[in-house]
Design an enzyme around this catalytic site. Structure first.
Site, mmCIF file in Angstrom:
data_model
loop_
_atom_site.group_PDB
_atom_site.id
_atom_site.type_symbol
_atom_site.label_atom_id
_atom_site.label_comp_id
_atom_site.label_asym_id
_atom_site.label_seq_id
_atom_site.Cartn_x
_atom_site.Cartn_y
_atom_site.Cartn_z
ATOM 1 N N TYR A 1 -0.270 -1.164 -6.503
ATOM 2 C CA TYR A 1 0.031 0.232 -6.147
ATOM 3 C C TYR A 1 -0.951 1.184 -6.828
ATOM 4 O O TYR A 1 -1.499 2.094 -6.191
ATOM 5 C CB TYR A 1 1.470 0.557 -6.563
ATOM 6 C CG TYR A 1 1.930 1.944 -6.203
ATOM 7 C CD1 TYR A 1 2.289 2.268 -4.898
ATOM 8 C CD2 TYR A 1 2.026 2.942 -7.175
ATOM 9 C CE1 TYR A 1 2.731 3.538 -4.570
ATOM 10 C CE2 TYR A 1 2.460 4.213 -6.857
ATOM 11 C CZ TYR A 1 2.807 4.506 -5.555
ATOM 12 O OH TYR A 1 3.247 5.773 -5.229
ATOM 13 N N GLY B 1 4.592 8.407 7.126
ATOM 14 C CA GLY B 1 5.688 8.120 6.201
ATOM 15 C C GLY B 1 6.647 9.283 6.072
ATOM 16 O O GLY B 1 7.135 9.596 4.985
ATOM 17 N N ALA B 2 6.949 9.914 7.209
ATOM 18 C CA ALA B 2 7.679 11.188 7.183
ATOM 19 C C ALA B 2 9.178 11.036 7.392
ATOM 20 O O ALA B 2 9.884 12.037 7.492
ATOM 21 C CB ALA B 2 7.108 12.128 8.247
ATOM 22 N N ILE C 1 8.903 11.468 -8.965
ATOM 23 C CA ILE C 1 9.587 12.335 -8.009
ATOM 24 C C ILE C 1 10.859 11.628 -7.554
ATOM 25 O O ILE C 1 10.856 10.416 -7.313
ATOM 26 C CB ILE C 1 8.685 12.637 -6.788
ATOM 27 C CG1 ILE C 1 7.337 13.214 -7.243
ATOM 28 C CG2 ILE C 1 9.391 13.607 -5.842
ATOM 29 C CD1 ILE C 1 7.402 14.530 -7.989
ATOM 30 N N ALA D 1 -3.947 0.556 -7.913
ATOM 31 C CA ALA D 1 -5.272 0.384 -7.315
ATOM 32 C C ALA D 1 -5.373 1.124 -5.981
ATOM 33 O O ALA D 1 -6.389 1.767 -5.681
ATOM 34 C CB ALA D 1 -5.569 -1.100 -7.115
ATOM 35 N N ASN E 1 0.756 10.115 3.770
ATOM 36 C CA ASN E 1 1.819 9.915 2.789
ATOM 37 C C ASN E 1 2.400 8.506 2.829
ATOM 38 O O ASN E 1 3.024 8.075 1.860
ATOM 39 C CB ASN E 1 2.937 10.933 3.026
ATOM 40 C CG ASN E 1 4.171 10.630 2.206
ATOM 41 O OD1 ASN E 1 4.205 10.840 0.995
ATOM 42 N ND2 ASN E 1 5.216 10.099 2.853
ATOM 43 N N ARG F 1 11.337 9.827 5.264
ATOM 44 C CA ARG F 1 12.133 9.948 4.043
ATOM 45 C C ARG F 1 11.260 10.466 2.901
ATOM 46 O O ARG F 1 10.037 10.576 3.034
ATOM 47 C CB ARG F 1 12.737 8.604 3.649
ATOM 48 C CG ARG F 1 11.721 7.524 3.349
ATOM 49 C CD ARG F 1 12.346 6.151 3.228
ATOM 50 N NE ARG F 1 11.352 5.122 2.952
ATOM 51 C CZ ARG F 1 11.293 4.415 1.827
ATOM 52 N NH1 ARG F 1 12.164 4.644 0.851
ATOM 53 N NH2 ARG F 1 10.382 3.484 1.653
ATOM 54 N N SER G 1 -1.095 9.334 -6.565
ATOM 55 C CA SER G 1 -0.034 9.176 -7.573
ATOM 56 C C SER G 1 -0.660 9.212 -8.957
ATOM 57 O O SER G 1 -1.823 8.811 -9.131
ATOM 58 C CB SER G 1 0.688 7.838 -7.374
ATOM 59 O OG SER G 1 1.539 7.547 -8.474
#
Length: 244
Positions: free
Chosen positions: A154, A11-12, A187, A156, A89, A14, A141
């Site tokens: 999300y 997931g790099a 964030i 979970a 990520n 963005r 998170s």
């Protein structure tokens, strides 16, 4: 601090993943930029990382696909020679109240956010074990610690990452491999843009502001370094005090 290391960041293209990839490059690491769909953005990140004098390359991968994850890890090993650091990520959201959430919305978020992390750990671990060293960093998170209305899927998935982190840390510690999680709060990214506006949780942040991706990246760089070699199984919040 990371010179001579190779980092694979999912997931790099963005947000937090982009910030982590560029911070690692700044610290001297070669970077495998994994992305799901936006090839142009991923190539931009790889090009920017290369400006630090490191090797950087973009790889497309659906991390929720076990076989695709294996093929991508092999491709990264072939391109860079090895893998020293894995950052999980990659994440998606499909928000909705649990009483009306579709099965697909739950399954797809779990598949990417949680199973995707398992897939990458599963395929990178043999590389780490052979080298008797490695750093695994899972991006969880505060939603996984506190819960968040409208984000049962999300939350979970991110809570699952906490358990995955601790189990993997215990399993791999004897091989010199550490596994830690970072739990960001609000964030400033594309993904959180709609969540932060008028969210009642915002008033509960003692520091009174949203965080920046670079603040998460700074912690990730530390956890990836040799200086963090005695830290494993931890879940560290970067949330302005929201979840304390």
């Amino acid at each position: 601090m990371l010179k001579g290391k190779t980092a694979l960041v999912t997931g790099a293209s963005r947000g937090i993943g982009r910030a982590i990839a560029l911070k690692f490059a700044e610290e001297g690491a070669d970077i495998a930029v994994l992305y799901a769909g936006n090839a142009e953005k991923a190539r931009e990140v790889a090009a920017k990382a290369a400006e630090y004098g490191v090797k950087a390359q973009a790889f497309q991968c659906d991390v929720s696909d076990f076989a695709a994850a294996a093929q991508t890890v092999d491709a990264v090993k072939n391109a860079f020679g090895t893998i020293d650091i894995l950052v999980n990520n990659a994440g998606i959201t499909k928000d909705g109240l649990v009483m009306s959430m579709k099965e697909e919305a739950f399954d797809s978020v779990i598949a990417t956010n949680l199973k995707g992390a398992f897939n990458m750990i599963r395929h990178c671990t043999p590389v780490f074990v052979r080298r008797r060293s490695g750093r695994i960093i899972n991006i969880s998170s505060v939603a996984g610690l506190l819960g968040n209305p409208g984000q049962a899927n999300y939350a979970a998935s991110k809570a699952g990452l906490v358990g995955l982190t601790k189990s993997v840390a215990r399993e791999l510690a004897s091989r010199g491999i550490t596994c830690n999680a970072i739990a960001p709060g609000f964030i400033q990214t594309d993904m959180t843009e709609n969540i932060t506006q008028d969210n009642p949780l915002m008033s509960r942040i003692p520091l009174g502001r949203v965080g920046q991706p670079e603040e998460v990246a700074a912690l990730a760089a530390f956890l990836a370094s040799d200086a963090a070699g005695y830290i494993t199984g931890e879940v560290i919040r970067v949330d302005g005090g929201l979840a304390m």
